[in-house]
Write an enzyme that holds these catalytic residues in place. Structure first.
Site, mmCIF file in Angstrom:
data_model
loop_
_atom_site.group_PDB
_atom_site.id
_atom_site.type_symbol
_atom_site.label_atom_id
_atom_site.label_comp_id
_atom_site.label_asym_id
_atom_site.label_seq_id
_atom_site.Cartn_x
_atom_site.Cartn_y
_atom_site.Cartn_z
ATOM 1 C CG ASP A 60 -30.956 5.731 -12.459
ATOM 2 O OD1 ASP A 60 -31.125 5.602 -11.241
ATOM 3 O OD2 ASP A 60 -31.736 5.266 -13.315
ATOM 4 C CB SER A 96 -28.944 3.585 -7.416
ATOM 5 O OG SER A 96 -30.139 2.838 -7.364
ATOM 6 C CE LYS A 129 -30.741 8.982 -8.292
ATOM 7 N NZ LYS A 129 -31.035 8.236 -9.530
ATOM 8 C CG ASP A 158 -34.369 5.653 -16.226
ATOM 9 O OD1 ASP A 158 -33.759 5.787 -15.137
ATOM 10 O OD2 ASP A 158 -35.401 4.960 -16.344
ATOM 11 C CG ASN A 194 -35.252 8.923 -9.303
ATOM 12 O OD1 ASN A 194 -35.332 8.716 -10.509
ATOM 13 N ND2 ASN A 194 -34.802 8.017 -8.466
#
Length: 262
Positions: A8, A39, A189, A212, A215
């Site tokens: 990410d 991302s 993702k 982190d 999502n």
């Protein structure tokens, strides 16, 4: 042996001042296996980071709705059609949510008000410029890869709940306390990683992924080694295989070193 590294960007690959630390940059450049940023950002929000750090690599954009190879060619995409997008935008406007709507279609980023402070803030962070326009500015045949709601943080969770109730088939996730990402059904993702594995002919168990936020949850759970950053919420740390130091403390570098990848 691990065969691919995924990360990410915001809160993970970048420090809080939106830069890649020298240790993280050097670690990535030393890899002899593929590295991909994963991302919610658009390609235009990722390219400046790669250019600044002299890195050339494929990328997963729009939370999994688009995969580009290192030359910018589309390897995979999953976007909403015009009618679906119009329905979501109409609902947001009718409800008068305290948010700004951003429309992303591949390399286009459209906003109604370019002077909106929330848009200006995003431009500074991602080092890309929005275009003035609406959904009607786009060819109706084009795929819409993402709608982004920039919200008043007091109402983000409430807006997210309302959107999920009204559009249960959309992929909707908070990427921060002010941002809600709205994508087509099936876009995650983790789903993008499935397509990536087909492309590289690798197994998900041979992938290391860093994240982190909420999502990133499905991504971290789907790979062989999901690593949460030290700045991640406890819910994310609890589902990860391991937890590294924060994005401001060279978390990716430290984890890659711990795994003997670098």
């Amino acid at each position: 042996m691990y065969q691919c590294i995924l990360s990410d960007i915001d809160g993970t690959l970048l420090t809080d001042d939106h830069h890649m630390s020298p240790k993280t940059r050097d670690a990535i450049k030393s890899l002899d296996i593929p590295f991909l940023p994963v991302s919610a950002r658009s390609p235009e929000g990722i390219y400046p980071i790669l250019k600044e750090n002299d890195i050339v690599c494929p990328m997963i954009c729009f939370s999994g709705g688009l995969i580009l190879d290192e030359k910018g060619q589309v390897l995979y995409e999953n976007g909403m059609n015009y009618k679906q997008t119009e329905e979501v935008i109409t609902f947001i406007k009718e409800k008068k949510f305290d948010c700004t709507i951003n429309i992303y279609a591949l390399h286009d980023w459209l906003v109604e008000d370019k002077e909106d402070p929330r848009v200006l803030r995003e431009e500074r962070i991602v080092k890309a410029e929005a275009q003035k326009g609406t959904l009607s500015s786009l060819d109706p045949s084009r795929k819409i890869h993402k709608l982004l709601c920039m919200c008043n943080p007091l109402y983000t969770k409430e807006i997210e709940r309302s959107l999920k109730e009204r559009f249960p088939h959309c992929s909707i996730a908070c990427s921060s306390d002010i941002l809600i990402e709205i994508m087509n059904e099936g876009v995650t993702k983790a789903d993008a990683i499935n397509h990536l594995c087909d492309y590289y002919s690798i197994n998900k168990q041979d992938i290391v992924a860093f994240g982190d936020n909420y999502n990133d949850k499905e991504m971290l759970e789907s790979v062989g080694m999901g690593i949460a950053m030290g700045n991640a919420p406890d819910d994310i740390k609890n589902i990860a295989n391991d937890v590294t130091s924060t994005n401001n403390q060279d978390g990716i570098f430290n984890a890659l070193q711990k795994l003997n990848i670098i």
